[in-house]
Motif scaffolding. Structure first.
Motif, PDB file in Angstrom:
ATOM      1  N   VAL A 156      12.840 -11.694   4.252  1.00  0.00           N
ATOM      2  CA  VAL A 156      12.388 -11.705   2.869  1.00  0.00           C
ATOM      3  C   VAL A 156      11.902 -10.308   2.492  1.00  0.00           C
ATOM      4  N   LEU A 157      12.206  -9.883   1.289  1.00  0.00           N
ATOM      5  CA  LEU A 157      11.789  -8.562   0.819  1.00  0.00           C
ATOM      6  C   LEU A 157      10.286  -8.526   0.585  1.00  0.00           C
ATOM      7  N   GLY A 158       9.621  -7.554   1.196  1.00  0.00           N
ATOM      8  CA  GLY A 158       8.196  -7.356   0.980  1.00  0.00           C
ATOM      9  C   GLY A 158       7.924  -6.190   0.056  1.00  0.00           C
ATOM     10  N   ASN A 159       6.707  -6.107  -0.450  1.00  0.00           N
ATOM     11  CA  ASN A 159       6.385  -5.002  -1.346  1.00  0.00           C
ATOM     12  C   ASN A 159       6.472  -3.650  -0.635  1.00  0.00           C
ATOM     13  N   HIS A 160       6.216  -3.615   0.669  1.00  0.00           N
ATOM     14  CA  HIS A 160       6.256  -2.329   1.363  1.00  0.00           C
ATOM     15  C   HIS A 160       7.693  -1.857   1.592  1.00  0.00           C
ATOM     16  N   GLU A 161       8.642  -2.767   1.712  1.00  0.00           N
ATOM     17  CA  GLU A 161      10.045  -2.340   1.771  1.00  0.00           C
ATOM     18  C   GLU A 161      10.464  -1.783   0.407  1.00  0.00           C
ATOM     19  N   ALA A 162      10.040  -2.449  -0.671  1.00  0.00           N
ATOM     20  CA  ALA A 162      10.340  -1.939  -2.001  1.00  0.00           C
ATOM     21  C   ALA A 162       9.696  -0.572  -2.222  1.00  0.00           C
ATOM     22  N   MET A 163       8.488  -0.384  -1.711  1.00  0.00           N
ATOM     23  CA  MET A 163       7.813   0.907  -1.834  1.00  0.00           C
ATOM     24  C   MET A 163       8.614   2.005  -1.152  1.00  0.00           C
ATOM     25  N   GLN A 164       9.201   1.712  -0.009  1.00  0.00           N
ATOM     26  CA  GLN A 164      10.024   2.713   0.667  1.00  0.00           C
ATOM     27  C   GLN A 164      11.167   3.144  -0.233  1.00  0.00           C
ATOM     28  N   LEU A 165      11.862   2.177  -0.826  1.00  0.00           N
ATOM     29  CA  LEU A 165      12.995   2.507  -1.692  1.00  0.00           C
ATOM     30  C   LEU A 165      12.546   3.283  -2.924  1.00  0.00           C
ATOM     31  N   LEU A 166      11.367   2.971  -3.431  1.00  0.00           N
ATOM     32  CA  LEU A 166      10.862   3.634  -4.633  1.00  0.00           C
ATOM     33  C   LEU A 166      10.228   4.990  -4.343  1.00  0.00           C
ATOM     34  N   GLY A 167      10.186   5.386  -3.068  1.00  0.00           N
ATOM     35  CA  GLY A 167       9.612   6.681  -2.717  1.00  0.00           C
ATOM     36  C   GLY A 167       8.104   6.703  -2.670  1.00  0.00           C
ATOM     37  N   ASP A 168       7.484   5.538  -2.545  1.00  0.00           N
ATOM     38  CA  ASP A 168       6.031   5.447  -2.445  1.00  0.00           C
ATOM     39  C   ASP A 168       5.676   5.380  -0.967  1.00  0.00           C
ATOM     40  N   PHE A 169       5.323   6.533  -0.400  1.00  0.00           N
ATOM     41  CA  PHE A 169       5.097   6.641   1.041  1.00  0.00           C
ATOM     42  C   PHE A 169       3.609   6.761   1.390  1.00  0.00           C
ATOM     43  N   ARG A 170       2.750   6.191   0.566  1.00  0.00           N
ATOM     44  CA  ARG A 170       1.306   6.308   0.800  1.00  0.00           C
ATOM     45  C   ARG A 170       0.888   5.778   2.168  1.00  0.00           C
ATOM     46  N   TYR A 171       1.578   4.758   2.647  1.00  0.00           N
ATOM     47  CA  TYR A 171       1.163   4.096   3.879  1.00  0.00           C
ATOM     48  C   TYR A 171       2.148   4.337   5.024  1.00  0.00           C
ATOM     49  N   THR A 172       3.112   5.224   4.801  1.00  0.00           N
ATOM     50  CA  THR A 172       4.091   5.534   5.836  1.00  0.00           C
ATOM     51  C   THR A 172       3.439   6.434   6.885  1.00  0.00           C
ATOM     52  N   THR A 173       3.671   6.125   8.147  1.00  0.00           N
ATOM     53  CA  THR A 173       2.998   6.833   9.233  1.00  0.00           C
ATOM     54  C   THR A 173       3.884   7.933   9.817  1.00  0.00           C
TER      55      THR A 173
END
Length: 351
Positions: free
Chosen positions: A107-124
Motif C-alpha cells: 500500500v502506498l504510504g505518505n513517505h513513499e509519496a514524499m520521496q517522489l515529490l522530492g520531500d527528503f526531510r526524513y531521508t537518512t
C-alpha cells in the motif's frame, strides 16, 4: 535549497534512461489467510524478523507463505537506513508469491509519496548511500555543472561575498553521494517512482479495507477505484500542491481522523454547526465501511507503541506499532483468517 533541488530536475531527467520498471500484482479477492504489516521505516532487520516469524519467507528471504496474502501498509522509507533493501525484498516477493498461490500487496504510504515529490526531510544518509556506485561522484559533478549558474545565483542572493569554490563546497556538503541516483529512482519516470505509483493507496481484500493513513468519509464516498485513480494521476504529475490527494489532510495518505481529533483535517471541512455537528469517530467509521462495503479497516501511519489495537468492535485496526528501531516499538503483524483477527509479536533481533 528547495529551489535548487527543483532546479536539478531537468538534469536528472537526462539520466532517467538508466532506470528499470518493476511490476506489481493483481489483488486476491477471497484469500484464506492475510498477514498485514505496518510501517517499517527503513528497518530491514525488523522486517526480516517479522516475515520469518509470520511464515512468509524462508531463511534466504524467498517466499514461503504459500497462498497467504501479505499486505504491507505503507511507509517503508525514511527514518532508517535500509529502505531500499526492504523494497527490493518486497519486489522479489511480489514476483515469487503468485507462483505459490499467494500475493504481496504494498500500500502506498505518505513517505513513499514524499520521496517522489522530492520531500527528503526524513531521508537518512544510509538511504542515499544505498544508491552509491563507482560513477556517483561523476554524476554529482555533472549535475552541479549543469546547474552551476542557478546554484551560484541562489547562493549569492544570501551572501554576495561567497566565492565559487565556497559555493561548490557547500553544495557538495548538502548533496551526499547517492542523492542523484536516489532522486532519479524516485522521480515519476524513475523505477521506484513508477513502482510506488502502481501500488494502491486503498485496497479491499475480502471484507477488509487497507489504507495507510485513514479513509475520510469524504474520500470514501468517491469509491476505492476513484481514489486510486486520483492518487496514480497525482503521482505521475508529482502534484505537491496543497489540494493534492497526496498531501491533503483528508487524503488517504495523511488522514488521522479515525485515530483521534485531526485539526488539519477539520480545518479542511465546513464549519460544524448545531444543525450539522462533527460526526464522532464511530459515526465516520460506520459511513466509511458502508461506502466501501467492508467489515473493517486496517490503518498505519499513526504509531501506537503498545502494540496492535483492535478497536470499535473490530471495525478499526491500527497496525503501526513503531516497528522501526527509530521508534523502538514492538515488532508486530496482524493475521486475518475469515473474521478472526490475531495480533502477533516477535522479539527484536540484536543490532
Amino acid at each position: 535549497m528547495v529551489r535548487l533541488r527543483r532546479a536539478v530536475r531537468v538534469a536528472l531527467a537526462a539520466l532517467a534512461t538508466l532506470l528499470v520498471i518493476v511490476g506489481t500484482p493483481s489483488l486476491a479477492q477471497h484469500p484464506q489467510r492475510i498477514v498485514a504489516v505496518g510501517d517499517l521505516h527503513g528497518d530491514f532487520q525488523a522486517w526480516t524478523a517479522i516475515a520469518r516469524a509470520a511464515g512468509l519467507v524462508d531463511g534466504h528471504g524467498h517466499w514461503a507463505g504459500g497462498a497467504t496474502v501479505l499486505v504491507q501498509d505503507g511507509d517503508i522509507t525514511d527514518r532508517g537506513p535500509d529502505s531500499l533493501k526492504i523494497i527490493r525484498n518486497l519486489q522479489q516477493l511480489q514476483k515469487e508469491a503468485p507462483r505459490k498461490g499467494g500475493k504481496v500487496v504494498v500500500v502506498l504510504g505518505n513517505h513513499e509519496a514524499m520521496q517522489l515529490l522530492g520531500d527528503f526531510r526524513y531521508t537518512t544518509p544510509g538511504e542515499y548511500a544505498a544508491f552509491v556506485d563507482d560513477q556517483s561522484a561523476a554524476r554529482r559533478d555533472r549535475v552541479y555543472e549543469l546547474n552551476k549558474a542557478a546554484i551560484e545565483a541562489a547562493a549569492h542572493a544570501k551572501d554576495p561575498k561567497l566565492t565559487p569554490e565556497a559555493i561548490r563546497a557547500q553544495w557538495l556538503a548538502e548533496t551526499p553521494l547517492g542523492w542523484v541516483e536516489h532522486k532519479l529512482a524516485w522521480a515519476p519516470s524513475g523505477e521506484l517512482g513508477k513502482w510506488a505509483a502502481r501500488n494502491p493507496a486503498v485496497v479491499k481484500i475480502s471484507d477488509t479495507v487497507f489504507v495507510h493513513g485513514g479513509l475520510s468519509a469524504e474520500y470514501a464516498a468517491t469509491g476505492i477505484d476513484e481514489i486510486n485513480r486520483r492518487v496514480a494521476a497525482a503521482m505521475a504529475a508529482a502534484d505537491d500542491t496543497p489540494a493534492s490527494i497526496l498531501t491533503g489532510p483528508l487524503g488517504p495518505l495523511w488522514y488521522r481522523g479515525l485515530t483521534g481529533r485531526d485539526p488539519d483535517a477539520e480545518a479542511e471541512r465546513p464549519p460544524a454547526t448545531n444543525a450539522t455537528p462533527r460526526p464522532t469517530i464511530d459515526q465516520e467509521l460506520t459511513a466509511v465501511l458502508a461506502a466501501t462495503g467492508a467489515k473493517r479497516i486496517v490503518i498505519g501511519h499513526t504509531p501506537i507503541l503498545t502494540g496492535i489495537a483492535i478497536l470499535n468492535g473490530g471495525r478499526l485496526v491500527r497496525i503501526d506499532t513503531g516497528i522501526s528501531r527509530y521508534y523502538g516499538g514492538p515488532l508486530t503483524w496482524l493475521e486475518i483468517v475469515g473474521d478472526q483477527l490475531t495480533p502477533h509479536t516477535v522479539g527484536r533481533p540484536a543490532p
